[in-house]
Design an enzyme around this catalytic site. Sequence first.
Site, PDB file in Angstrom:
ATOM      1  N   TYR A  24      40.345  27.279  87.010  1.00  0.00           N
ATOM      2  CA  TYR A  24      39.602  26.882  85.808  1.00  0.00           C
ATOM      3  C   TYR A  24      38.098  27.070  86.008  1.00  0.00           C
ATOM      4  O   TYR A  24      37.388  27.488  85.094  1.00  0.00           O
ATOM      5  CB  TYR A  24      39.911  25.421  85.461  1.00  0.00           C
ATOM      6  CG  TYR A  24      39.076  24.892  84.322  1.00  0.00           C
ATOM      7  CD1 TYR A  24      39.357  25.248  83.003  1.00  0.00           C
ATOM      8  CD2 TYR A  24      38.005  24.041  84.557  1.00  0.00           C
ATOM      9  CE1 TYR A  24      38.583  24.782  81.949  1.00  0.00           C
ATOM     10  CE2 TYR A  24      37.235  23.559  83.516  1.00  0.00           C
ATOM     11  CZ  TYR A  24      37.517  23.937  82.220  1.00  0.00           C
ATOM     12  OH  TYR A  24      36.752  23.472  81.182  1.00  0.00           O
ATOM     13  N   GLU A  81      34.637  13.960  94.774  1.00  0.00           N
ATOM     14  CA  GLU A  81      34.654  15.402  95.079  1.00  0.00           C
ATOM     15  C   GLU A  81      35.322  16.201  93.974  1.00  0.00           C
ATOM     16  O   GLU A  81      34.804  17.224  93.546  1.00  0.00           O
ATOM     17  CB  GLU A  81      35.370  15.639  96.413  1.00  0.00           C
ATOM     18  CG  GLU A  81      35.484  17.086  96.813  1.00  0.00           C
ATOM     19  CD  GLU A  81      34.134  17.747  97.077  1.00  0.00           C
ATOM     20  OE1 GLU A  81      34.045  18.972  96.859  1.00  0.00           O
ATOM     21  OE2 GLU A  81      33.180  17.071  97.496  1.00  0.00           O
ATOM     22  N   ILE A  94      44.210   9.193  79.701  1.00  0.00           N
ATOM     23  CA  ILE A  94      44.524   9.089  81.125  1.00  0.00           C
ATOM     24  C   ILE A  94      43.306   9.434  81.979  1.00  0.00           C
ATOM     25  O   ILE A  94      43.101   8.843  83.036  1.00  0.00           O
ATOM     26  CB  ILE A  94      45.765   9.935  81.504  1.00  0.00           C
ATOM     27  CG1 ILE A  94      46.266   9.545  82.894  1.00  0.00           C
ATOM     28  CG2 ILE A  94      45.482  11.422  81.404  1.00  0.00           C
ATOM     29  CD1 ILE A  94      46.770   8.148  83.018  1.00  0.00           C
ATOM     30  N   GLY A  95      42.471  10.357  81.529  1.00  0.00           N
ATOM     31  CA  GLY A  95      41.253  10.687  82.266  1.00  0.00           C
ATOM     32  C   GLY A  95      40.325   9.489  82.375  1.00  0.00           C
ATOM     33  O   GLY A  95      39.777   9.205  83.440  1.00  0.00           O
ATOM     34  N   ASN A 122      30.680  23.571  81.775  1.00  0.00           N
ATOM     35  CA  ASN A 122      31.912  22.816  81.505  1.00  0.00           C
ATOM     36  C   ASN A 122      31.633  21.703  80.481  1.00  0.00           C
ATOM     37  O   ASN A 122      31.569  20.524  80.818  1.00  0.00           O
ATOM     38  CB  ASN A 122      32.467  22.251  82.817  1.00  0.00           C
ATOM     39  CG  ASN A 122      33.869  21.697  82.656  1.00  0.00           C
ATOM     40  OD1 ASN A 122      34.345  21.474  81.545  1.00  0.00           O
ATOM     41  ND2 ASN A 122      34.523  21.465  83.771  1.00  0.00           N
ATOM     42  N   TYR A 129      31.912  12.762  80.805  1.00  0.00           N
ATOM     43  CA  TYR A 129      31.059  11.909  81.638  1.00  0.00           C
ATOM     44  C   TYR A 129      30.007  11.181  80.799  1.00  0.00           C
ATOM     45  O   TYR A 129      29.704  10.015  81.063  1.00  0.00           O
ATOM     46  CB  TYR A 129      30.414  12.721  82.756  1.00  0.00           C
ATOM     47  CG  TYR A 129      31.423  13.212  83.770  1.00  0.00           C
ATOM     48  CD1 TYR A 129      32.304  12.338  84.393  1.00  0.00           C
ATOM     49  CD2 TYR A 129      31.502  14.557  84.103  1.00  0.00           C
ATOM     50  CE1 TYR A 129      33.242  12.784  85.317  1.00  0.00           C
ATOM     51  CE2 TYR A 129      32.432  15.011  85.034  1.00  0.00           C
ATOM     52  CZ  TYR A 129      33.296  14.114  85.634  1.00  0.00           C
ATOM     53  OH  TYR A 129      34.211  14.560  86.542  1.00  0.00           O
TER      54      TYR A 129
END
Length: 147
Positions: A24, A81, A94-95, A122, A129
């Site tokens: 990705y 990471e 879920i994220g 991205n 975030y």
Amino acid sequence: MNIRAARLGDEDAIHGLISELALYEKAPDEVTNTTEKLKVDLFVDKVCEALVVENESLEIVGFALYYQSYSTWKGRCLYLEDFYIQPEFRRGGIGSRLFSEVVKTAKKWGVKRMDWQVLDWNEPAIEFYKKHQAVLDPEWVNGRLFF
């Protein structure tokens, strides 16, 4: 969907997800880590930890891998990471649940800061975030040496 600590035997699935994430991120040939080394690092030497996401069939469809880092200015930190959920399992919250579990770990460890990187192109990750009140700092340039 279930979130749990990674355990011995999960290394194949986690490594597969790492490879998916690299694809990705347009860098599939950059993954040189092996399943066996990941197994040692997670479960023998314990240089890192991971949480996994299981679907209804108990297949691992996401993970977060993190470790303790250190800031001379702040002290102990948690470095996230990698954080990845297969696309077909996104958008159901879920994220956010997985990210919250990592935040709980950071608080449990008593760290002063949690860090991670996100590629500037991205947009879905950047928006994710931001939704979690993250500070995305454009000032710092990442440095790296490879051995």
